[in-house]
Design a protein around this motif. Structure first.
Motif, PDB file in Angstrom:
ATOM      1  N   PRO A  52      32.713  10.891  21.385  1.00  0.00           N
ATOM      2  CA  PRO A  52      34.025  10.540  21.269  1.00  0.00           C
ATOM      3  C   PRO A  52      34.669  10.381  22.554  1.00  0.00           C
ATOM      4  O   PRO A  52      34.317  11.148  23.665  1.00  0.00           O
ATOM      5  CB  PRO A  52      34.620  11.478  20.554  1.00  0.00           C
ATOM      6  N   LYS A  53      35.758   9.777  22.922  1.00  0.00           N
ATOM      7  CA  LYS A  53      36.381   9.748  24.077  1.00  0.00           C
ATOM      8  C   LYS A  53      37.458  10.857  24.111  1.00  0.00           C
ATOM      9  O   LYS A  53      38.291  10.786  22.961  1.00  0.00           O
ATOM     10  CB  LYS A  53      37.251   8.511  24.391  1.00  0.00           C
ATOM     11  N   LEU A  54      37.378  11.780  25.141  1.00  0.00           N
ATOM     12  CA  LEU A  54      38.196  13.067  25.098  1.00  0.00           C
ATOM     13  C   LEU A  54      38.708  13.186  26.443  1.00  0.00           C
ATOM     14  O   LEU A  54      38.280  12.577  27.347  1.00  0.00           O
ATOM     15  CB  LEU A  54      37.425  14.343  24.808  1.00  0.00           C
ATOM     16  N   ARG A  55      39.938  13.690  26.371  1.00  0.00           N
ATOM     17  CA  ARG A  55      40.575  14.151  27.604  1.00  0.00           C
ATOM     18  C   ARG A  55      41.382  15.396  27.246  1.00  0.00           C
ATOM     19  O   ARG A  55      42.307  15.439  26.676  1.00  0.00           O
ATOM     20  CB  ARG A  55      41.511  13.000  27.944  1.00  0.00           C
ATOM     21  N   ALA A  56      40.830  16.586  27.855  1.00  0.00           N
ATOM     22  CA  ALA A  56      41.039  17.846  27.463  1.00  0.00           C
ATOM     23  C   ALA A  56      42.138  18.648  28.410  1.00  0.00           C
ATOM     24  O   ALA A  56      42.156  19.811  28.457  1.00  0.00           O
ATOM     25  CB  ALA A  56      40.035  18.762  27.086  1.00  0.00           C
ATOM     26  N   LEU A 258      35.361  15.675  29.351  1.00  0.00           N
ATOM     27  CA  LEU A 258      36.545  16.455  29.039  1.00  0.00           C
ATOM     28  C   LEU A 258      37.815  15.881  29.931  1.00  0.00           C
ATOM     29  O   LEU A 258      38.746  16.423  29.825  1.00  0.00           O
ATOM     30  CB  LEU A 258      36.414  17.993  28.858  1.00  0.00           C
ATOM     31  N   GLY A 259      37.529  15.159  31.099  1.00  0.00           N
ATOM     32  CA  GLY A 259      38.507  14.729  32.023  1.00  0.00           C
ATOM     33  C   GLY A 259      38.772  15.868  32.924  1.00  0.00           C
ATOM     34  O   GLY A 259      39.599  15.711  33.569  1.00  0.00           O
ATOM     35  N   VAL A 260      37.975  16.865  33.185  1.00  0.00           N
ATOM     36  CA  VAL A 260      38.293  17.923  34.262  1.00  0.00           C
ATOM     37  C   VAL A 260      37.941  17.110  35.680  1.00  0.00           C
ATOM     38  O   VAL A 260      38.753  17.469  36.373  1.00  0.00           O
ATOM     39  CB  VAL A 260      37.220  19.114  34.274  1.00  0.00           C
ATOM     40  N   TYR A 261      37.020  16.420  35.477  1.00  0.00           N
ATOM     41  CA  TYR A 261      36.856  15.293  36.716  1.00  0.00           C
ATOM     42  C   TYR A 261      36.614  13.913  36.247  1.00  0.00           C
ATOM     43  O   TYR A 261      36.347  13.770  35.150  1.00  0.00           O
ATOM     44  CB  TYR A 261      35.648  15.812  37.687  1.00  0.00           C
ATOM     45  N   ASP A 262      37.250  13.012  36.864  1.00  0.00           N
ATOM     46  CA  ASP A 262      36.981  11.596  36.401  1.00  0.00           C
ATOM     47  C   ASP A 262      35.863  10.906  36.390  1.00  0.00           C
ATOM     48  O   ASP A 262      35.568  10.301  35.715  1.00  0.00           O
ATOM     49  CB  ASP A 262      37.981  10.790  37.680  1.00  0.00           C
ATOM     50  N   LEU A 288      29.183  16.509  21.306  1.00  0.00           N
ATOM     51  CA  LEU A 288      30.355  15.850  21.632  1.00  0.00           C
ATOM     52  C   LEU A 288      30.458  15.102  22.865  1.00  0.00           C
ATOM     53  O   LEU A 288      30.981  14.261  23.198  1.00  0.00           O
ATOM     54  CB  LEU A 288      31.461  16.993  21.868  1.00  0.00           C
ATOM     55  N   PHE A 289      29.281  15.788  23.850  1.00  0.00           N
ATOM     56  CA  PHE A 289      29.392  15.162  25.137  1.00  0.00           C
ATOM     57  C   PHE A 289      28.013  14.000  25.219  1.00  0.00           C
ATOM     58  O   PHE A 289      28.122  13.535  26.306  1.00  0.00           O
ATOM     59  CB  PHE A 289      29.484  15.997  26.280  1.00  0.00           C
TER      60      PHE A 289
END
Ligand SMILES: [Zn+2]
Length: 358
Positions: A52-56, A258-262, A288-289
């Motif tokens: 899934p696309k996530l951005r936590a 999780l968007g911690v880094y792009d 999930l990743f």
């Protein structure tokens, strides 16, 4: 073994896997089957066959990640589901060159469906013993408290974890949103765990910056830090981690998912490496990743330019940071040396004979 490109196969590099969550270790296909078995409707994000696309990095994104995790966990309802999960996680690890797995679980979240906290933990530990026997992989357990719950719950868990130490529990963790509350709220729970002989391995320095890693060290006396990558933002903290040889369980694919880094290149593996901070690469939640253990080393090679000698040293760091018995550690370190010593272009020593006689 080398790929046709002349690189050694990272799946045959012996390593230890020290950061893997219980439900997050599930095979996607198993989740589909279990959801079907129990009539659980999976959202597209979990059934689409793609991670899934996530951005936590904001609270909503983190909440969405946790919700997906909760739905996946709700498909684990019977001891045989737990057994299947652990056996398959072990099989995947073995395929990726893991010699040792330390899996973390908060038994509280499985308790309602498995007859209570203690029965849930016993079912999990039974499954771990069985999977270890069946696959030959050494597996130990970290019990992780949930930061979103009351610190008294964490104390209960710590006491339970200590009580089951002789059944393979080796550490105590703290997971979920590190932006909530303070690490020091859980200091008593960690004191119970440490005094009971368990390794303190809380999450820190993932969603929050260096201060959260410092809190793990100062307030919880962490022997290892889950993630810890954000320590890269503070040279003094890096020096402290290096001096004390506190290993960071770095999960590069997770950080980007999780968007911690792009971008993969942005994960500060090189910064930690050059500062002398030991790392143990981990998959975190491959369900999930979408990336398991060997893929993390592949990222170190592709995105950060680690050569085979450096990758072997990363694997050694994971082995040194594990709680492996000394004989297993020695053997694994020797096998890492053998992996590196194998001449490029030739198959491994235990591969098929070359038949190069005249
Ligand atoms: Zn984690």
């Amino acid at each position: 073994m080398l790929h046709s490109s002349g690189e050694r196969d990272l799946r045959t590099l012996p390593k230890a896997h020290l950061h893997l969550h219980f439900t997050g270790s599930m095979r996607p296909g198993t989740l589909l089957e279990l959801a079907d078995k129990y009539g659980v409707h999976l959202p597209d994000a979990l059934s689409g066959g793609e991670p899934p696309k996530l951005r936590a990095t904001d609270e909503r994104g983190w909440f969405r990640f946790q919700r997906l995790y909760d739905i996946a966990r709700s498909c684990l309802r019977a001891p045989e589901d737990i057994q299947r999960l652990v056996r398959e996680a072990a099989e995947e690890d073995v395929r990726d060159g893991s010699r040792w797995l330390e899996i973390q679980v908060d038994p509280t979240s499985y308790a309602p469906r498995l007859g209570g906290l203690t029965p849930a933990l016993e079912i999990i530990l039974d499954a771990v013993e069985r999977a270890s026997r069946d696959t030959g992989l050494g597996i130990r357990v970290l019990v992780a408290a949930n930061r979103m719950k009351h610190p008294l719950d964490a104390r209960t868990l710590a006491r339970l974890a200590v009580r089951y130490r002789d059944r393979g529990i080796v550490g105590f963790g703290l997971s979920n949103d590190e932006r909530r509350g303070f690490a020091r709220d859980f200091d008593r729970a960690f004191a119970i765990a440490r005094e009971g002989g368990l390794l303190a391995a809380p999450h820190g320095g993932e969603l929050s910056g260096p201060s959260s890693v410092r809190d793990c060290l100062d307030d919880l006396r962490a022997g290892r830090v889950g993630h810890g990558v954000r320590a890269a933002e503070d040279p003094w903290l890096l020096a402290r981690l290096a001096e004390r040889q506190v290993t960071c369980e770095v999960c590069p694919a997770s950080n980007v998912a999780l968007g911690v880094y792009d971008k993969h290149e942005d994960v500060p593996l090189r910064t930690l490496w050059e500062a002398g901070v030991p790392m143990a690469l981990g998959a975190d939640d491959p369900l999930l990743f979408g990336a398991r253990l060997a893929a993390q080393y592949e990222l170190a090679r592709r995105a950060h330019g680690f050569d085979d000698a450096e990758l072997a040293e990363l694997a050694r760091q994971s082995v040194r940071a594990s709680v492996m018995p000394e004989d297993v550690r020695k053997r694994t370190l020797a096998d890492i040396d053998a992996w590196l010593a194998a001449e490029p272009g030739l198959p491994e020593a235990d591969g098929p004979p070359l038949g190069r006689a005249g």
